[in-house]
Design a protein around this motif. Structure first.
Motif, PDB file in Angstrom:
ATOM      1  N   ASN A 131     -30.646  31.364  58.916  1.00  0.00           N
ATOM      2  CA  ASN A 131     -29.740  30.769  57.563  1.00  0.00           C
ATOM      3  C   ASN A 131     -28.918  29.540  58.043  1.00  0.00           C
ATOM      4  OD1 ASN A 131     -31.279  32.538  56.252  1.00  0.00           O
ATOM      5  ND2 ASN A 131     -29.372  33.841  55.688  1.00  0.00           N
ATOM      6  N   PHE A 132     -28.112  29.937  58.963  1.00  0.00           N
ATOM      7  CA  PHE A 132     -27.193  28.855  59.589  1.00  0.00           C
ATOM      8  C   PHE A 132     -27.839  27.628  60.036  1.00  0.00           C
ATOM      9  CE2 PHE A 132     -25.033  28.066  63.773  1.00  0.00           C
ATOM     10  CZ  PHE A 132     -24.047  27.261  63.212  1.00  0.00           C
ATOM     11  N   LEU A 133     -28.681  27.535  60.804  1.00  0.00           N
ATOM     12  CA  LEU A 133     -29.320  26.341  60.903  1.00  0.00           C
ATOM     13  C   LEU A 133     -30.026  25.749  59.843  1.00  0.00           C
ATOM     14  CD1 LEU A 133     -31.180  27.174  64.393  1.00  0.00           C
ATOM     15  CD2 LEU A 133     -28.988  25.810  64.164  1.00  0.00           C
ATOM     16  N   GLY A 134     -30.564  26.413  58.866  1.00  0.00           N
ATOM     17  CA  GLY A 134     -31.277  25.970  57.802  1.00  0.00           C
ATOM     18  C   GLY A 134     -30.237  25.359  56.995  1.00  0.00           C
ATOM     19  N   MET A 135     -29.119  26.010  56.787  1.00  0.00           N
ATOM     20  CA  MET A 135     -27.999  25.257  55.956  1.00  0.00           C
ATOM     21  C   MET A 135     -27.595  23.828  56.691  1.00  0.00           C
ATOM     22  SD  MET A 135     -26.604  26.162  53.303  1.00  0.00           S
ATOM     23  CE  MET A 135     -25.606  25.105  52.668  1.00  0.00           C
ATOM     24  N   LEU A 136     -27.701  23.850  58.075  1.00  0.00           N
ATOM     25  CA  LEU A 136     -27.156  22.576  58.935  1.00  0.00           C
ATOM     26  C   LEU A 136     -27.896  21.484  58.238  1.00  0.00           C
ATOM     27  CD1 LEU A 136     -25.191  21.620  60.935  1.00  0.00           C
ATOM     28  CD2 LEU A 136     -26.907  22.224  62.730  1.00  0.00           C
ATOM     29  N   PHE A 137     -29.645  21.910  58.466  1.00  0.00           N
ATOM     30  CA  PHE A 137     -30.380  20.780  58.185  1.00  0.00           C
ATOM     31  C   PHE A 137     -30.463  20.302  56.832  1.00  0.00           C
ATOM     32  CE2 PHE A 137     -32.982  23.111  61.994  1.00  0.00           C
ATOM     33  CZ  PHE A 137     -32.228  22.311  62.892  1.00  0.00           C
ATOM     34  N   VAL A 138     -30.298  21.452  55.675  1.00  0.00           N
ATOM     35  CA  VAL A 138     -30.442  20.945  54.514  1.00  0.00           C
ATOM     36  C   VAL A 138     -29.285  20.162  54.155  1.00  0.00           C
ATOM     37  CG1 VAL A 138     -29.996  21.765  52.179  1.00  0.00           C
ATOM     38  CG2 VAL A 138     -31.494  22.951  53.567  1.00  0.00           C
ATOM     39  N   PHE A 147     -21.509  16.311  62.801  1.00  0.00           N
ATOM     40  CA  PHE A 147     -22.096  17.807  62.797  1.00  0.00           C
ATOM     41  C   PHE A 147     -21.657  19.014  63.392  1.00  0.00           C
ATOM     42  CE2 PHE A 147     -25.794  14.868  61.334  1.00  0.00           C
ATOM     43  CZ  PHE A 147     -25.538  15.568  59.909  1.00  0.00           C
ATOM     44  N   ARG A 148     -21.023  18.482  64.661  1.00  0.00           N
ATOM     45  CA  ARG A 148     -20.441  19.679  65.459  1.00  0.00           C
ATOM     46  C   ARG A 148     -19.345  20.065  64.719  1.00  0.00           C
ATOM     47  NH1 ARG A 148     -16.706  21.197  69.009  1.00  0.00           N
ATOM     48  NH2 ARG A 148     -17.543  22.561  70.660  1.00  0.00           N
ATOM     49  N   HIS A 149     -18.432  19.230  64.203  1.00  0.00           N
ATOM     50  CA  HIS A 149     -17.462  19.913  63.061  1.00  0.00           C
ATOM     51  C   HIS A 149     -17.857  20.627  61.992  1.00  0.00           C
ATOM     52  CE1 HIS A 149     -13.468  19.740  61.481  1.00  0.00           C
ATOM     53  NE2 HIS A 149     -13.960  19.364  60.309  1.00  0.00           N
ATOM     54  N   GLU A 150     -18.885  20.096  61.378  1.00  0.00           N
ATOM     55  CA  GLU A 150     -19.598  21.111  60.323  1.00  0.00           C
ATOM     56  C   GLU A 150     -19.862  22.215  60.725  1.00  0.00           C
ATOM     57  OE1 GLU A 150     -20.686  18.887  57.065  1.00  0.00           O
ATOM     58  OE2 GLU A 150     -22.744  19.866  56.819  1.00  0.00           O
ATOM     59  N   MET A 151     -20.557  22.240  61.824  1.00  0.00           N
ATOM     60  CA  MET A 151     -21.115  23.489  62.504  1.00  0.00           C
ATOM     61  C   MET A 151     -20.031  24.691  62.789  1.00  0.00           C
ATOM     62  SD  MET A 151     -24.130  24.075  64.942  1.00  0.00           S
ATOM     63  CE  MET A 151     -23.232  23.935  66.619  1.00  0.00           C
ATOM     64  N   SER A 152     -18.875  24.061  63.178  1.00  0.00           N
ATOM     65  CA  SER A 152     -17.699  25.024  63.650  1.00  0.00           C
ATOM     66  C   SER A 152     -17.249  25.420  62.520  1.00  0.00           C
ATOM     67  CB  SER A 152     -16.990  24.173  64.521  1.00  0.00           C
ATOM     68  OG  SER A 152     -16.180  23.104  63.884  1.00  0.00           O
ATOM     69  N   ARG A 153     -17.436  24.812  61.465  1.00  0.00           N
ATOM     70  CA  ARG A 153     -16.723  25.358  60.103  1.00  0.00           C
ATOM     71  C   ARG A 153     -17.311  26.265  59.802  1.00  0.00           C
ATOM     72  NH1 ARG A 153     -15.675  20.783  55.830  1.00  0.00           N
ATOM     73  NH2 ARG A 153     -18.071  21.154  55.738  1.00  0.00           N
ATOM     74  N   LEU A 154     -18.613  26.244  59.504  1.00  0.00           N
ATOM     75  CA  LEU A 154     -20.013  27.453  59.131  1.00  0.00           C
ATOM     76  C   LEU A 154     -19.622  28.492  59.913  1.00  0.00           C
ATOM     77  CD1 LEU A 154     -23.049  25.259  58.532  1.00  0.00           C
ATOM     78  CD2 LEU A 154     -21.759  26.278  56.838  1.00  0.00           C
ATOM     79  N   TRP A 155     -19.459  28.258  61.511  1.00  0.00           N
ATOM     80  CA  TRP A 155     -19.237  29.313  62.271  1.00  0.00           C
ATOM     81  C   TRP A 155     -18.057  30.254  62.131  1.00  0.00           C
ATOM     82  CZ3 TRP A 155     -22.906  31.162  64.926  1.00  0.00           C
ATOM     83  CH2 TRP A 155     -22.738  32.157  66.212  1.00  0.00           C
ATOM     84  N   VAL A 156     -17.055  29.393  61.856  1.00  0.00           N
ATOM     85  CA  VAL A 156     -15.798  30.045  61.575  1.00  0.00           C
ATOM     86  C   VAL A 156     -15.880  31.031  60.307  1.00  0.00           C
ATOM     87  CG1 VAL A 156     -13.265  30.028  60.743  1.00  0.00           C
ATOM     88  CG2 VAL A 156     -14.231  28.725  62.671  1.00  0.00           C
ATOM     89  N   GLY A 157     -16.404  30.447  59.382  1.00  0.00           N
ATOM     90  CA  GLY A 157     -16.528  31.034  58.180  1.00  0.00           C
ATOM     91  C   GLY A 157     -17.621  32.369  58.466  1.00  0.00           C
ATOM     92  N   MET A 158     -18.652  32.168  59.227  1.00  0.00           N
ATOM     93  CA  MET A 158     -19.568  33.446  59.400  1.00  0.00           C
ATOM     94  C   MET A 158     -18.574  34.427  60.197  1.00  0.00           C
ATOM     95  SD  MET A 158     -22.575  31.185  60.648  1.00  0.00           S
ATOM     96  CE  MET A 158     -23.479  32.427  61.558  1.00  0.00           C
ATOM     97  N   ASN A 159     -17.772  34.079  61.262  1.00  0.00           N
ATOM     98  CA  ASN A 159     -16.913  35.065  61.652  1.00  0.00           C
ATOM     99  C   ASN A 159     -16.170  35.639  61.007  1.00  0.00           C
ATOM    100  OD1 ASN A 159     -17.380  35.523  64.888  1.00  0.00           O
ATOM    101  ND2 ASN A 159     -17.203  33.056  64.972  1.00  0.00           N
ATOM    102  N   VAL A 160     -15.507  35.205  60.041  1.00  0.00           N
ATOM    103  CA  VAL A 160     -14.448  35.686  58.999  1.00  0.00           C
ATOM    104  C   VAL A 160     -15.266  36.673  58.334  1.00  0.00           C
ATOM    105  CG1 VAL A 160     -12.926  35.102  57.100  1.00  0.00           C
ATOM    106  CG2 VAL A 160     -13.040  33.850  59.036  1.00  0.00           C
TER     107      VAL A 160
END
Lengths: 206, 290
Positions: free
Chosen positions: B219-226, B189-202
């Motif tokens: 939205n970010f956390l909601g996505m992580l939970f879903v 999940f840490r890996h997944e979160m960092s991918r989401l985070w890079v996308g948001m930064n981009v």
């Protein structure tokens, strides 16, 4: 904020361990055996989410999430909180090993509270549900902060000042937590509403 | 990409990355590099005796004995040969909490007869009570002594072996299995979160104190939970496919030698000795710090 080793008197630390062992066994009994691996996977998600820092003026606060854990996991929430804190202690030293019982009580009981409160609003209209969720999670953090202050104050009169400061430091966290929870619930309500109406895999209050 | 180490000047750009990457790196447990006394020690006895010692160290009442415990833990760390860097990171994690004690206690500790008190300024409303410092030092020393012991305790055998040892010590099986599953998925999940985070930064997201940030973080956390919830189903089905019947089959075997027991007894006796020392104040400078 997590209590480090050596802050609490040993008697208090041991009593907290005993109490949280009781809560833990209750939580285990209320969780169906086949759901245990799922609780573990969800707990790791919460664990990672609680490492996110939300910017707040010049500093940042990290999310505690007891409210959301309670809302999504129901009775399993205490289990999730305990395991999350145990892993945090083992990996990062966020919270001491001897104070684990106290930390788990401090976060796990508010999680249960907020879950029990929110469960009445699961099928309410969107706005009401989000408001209830925000209130539940803000209250959960406030209760956790009071628990922290009480535990610190048990250390004797010397620690009353620290307890008050710790309580005050949580006021912004309450606000941030409530807002973030509202936002998460709004998102999940749009994307996967059954997660809110039923709880994760129907982990409602049984 | 350089993350997290930018100086204050380019704050607005690096801030978001920095705040998220204040996330401590998840340390894997390395072992087998060296074979020290701690590596060879039976994990069951290691956990039990070090835990007992930790409780003893956490309940001493004088700074002198607490410092003695710190020294014991530090030498254990040296014998175990685990990296100092990781131990230092553990101490850094507690630093803010302990610093609060050093700042708050001297100002708020009630004045007892015999306390040294300094008054600041003209008014008498700021009083520094020096006993506060010694109480804070006591707390910090106790926290340090347990934190330093955590590295030799955990990093000298693989995490799964430690968890299996816990199971043998009587921790309920479901808990241990959940710990093992978590230890696997936390990294995922840490890996997944960092991918989401890079996308948001981009896409141009920069966190700040505003509604937008809260909304996007939600939205970010909601996505992580879903996503994780959907993953729980897949994980569970995969486990069932492989014949999971409610417990992991393990081939872990533990053997204890007399040396293991002697070492364990040594630590427990050490803990008791520390408590006794503390009780009777026989350390040379315990009176000074009292």
């Amino acid at each position: 904020m997590h209590i480090a080793d050596g802050v609490l008197p040993t008697k208090v630390a041991l009593a907290c361990y005993a109490l949280s062992a009781g809560c833990l066994s209750l939580s285990l009994r209320k969780t169906r055996a086949q759901d245990l691996p799922k609780v573990a996977v969800m707990t790791s998600a919460f664990f990672v989410a609680s490492l996110v820092h939300v910017p707040l003026g010049p500093t940042s606060v990290h999310l505690l999430l007891p409210g959301l854990v309670g809302i999504l996991l129901g009775w399993s929430a205490f289990l999730a909180v305990f395991l999350g804190l145990l892993l945090q202690c083992l990996l990062f030293q966020f919270g001491g090993l001897t104070a684990l019982g106290a930390n788990a009580l401090m976060m796990g009981l508010p999680a249960w509270l907020s879950g029990a409160f929110f469960t009445r609003f699961r099928n309410s209209p969107d706005r009401v549900r989000i408001l209830a969720g925000a209130m539940a999670s803000g209250t959960a953090v406030a209760v956790a902060a009071c628990g922290l202050a009480m535990l610190l104050a048990l250390g004797g009169e010397d620690f009353f000042g620290v307890a008050k400061i710790a309580l005050a430091a949580h006021v912004p966290v309450v606000v941030v937590e409530a807002l973030v929870t509202a936002s998460v619930l709004a998102f999940v309500g749009r994307v996967k509403p059954e997660l809110i109406t039923q709880g994760a895999w129907k982990a409602e209050w049984r | 990409m350089k993350l997290g180490k930018t100086s204050e000047t380019s704050r607005s750009r690096s801030r978001g990355e920095q705040e998220l990457w204040a996330v401590p790196e998840l340390p894997g447990v390395e072992e087998g590099r060296r074979q020290t006394l701690f590596h060879r020690w039976d994990p069951r006895i290691k956990i039990a005796s070090l835990l007992l010692f930790s409780f003893c160290a956490a309940s001493v009442g004088t700074v002198g004995t607490a410092l003695l415990c710190c020294a014991v833990s530090a030498s254990a760390l040296m014998v175990a040969g685990t990296p100092w860097r990781l131990a230092a990171r553990r101490i850094a994690a507690m630093a803010a909490f302990l610093a609060m004690f050093f700042v708050v206690l001297p100002l708020t500790v009630p004045v007892l007869p015999g306390d040294q008190v300094a008054t600041l300024g003209h008014g008498t409303w700021i009083q520094i009570n020096f006993r506060g410092f010694s109480v804070a030092a006591l707390v910090a020393a106790k926290a340090m002594s347990v934190a330093l012991l955590m590295e030799p305790l955990l990093r000298t055998s693989p995490f799964p072996r430690t968890v299996n040892a816990l199971a043998r010590l009587g921790v309920p099986d479901p808990l241990c299995q959940m710990l093992l599953i978590m230890y696997r998925y936390v990294f995922v999940f840490r890996h997944e979160m960092s991918r989401l985070w890079v996308g948001m930064n981009v896409r141009g997201f920069r966190p700040g104190t505003n509604r937008r940030t809260i909304h996007i973080l939600g939205n970010f956390l909601g996505m992580l939970f879903v996503r994780s919830l959907e993953r729980t189903e897949r994980v569970h089905e995969a486990m069932l496919c492989r014949g999971f019947t409610g417990r992991f089959p393990t081939r872990e075997s533990f053997r204890s030698t007399p040396l293991d027991w002697a070492l364990g007894a040594g630590w427990v006796l050490g803990g008791v000795a520390v408590l006794l020392l503390d009780r009777y104040e026989t350390l040379p400078f315990s009176g000074v710090f009292r």
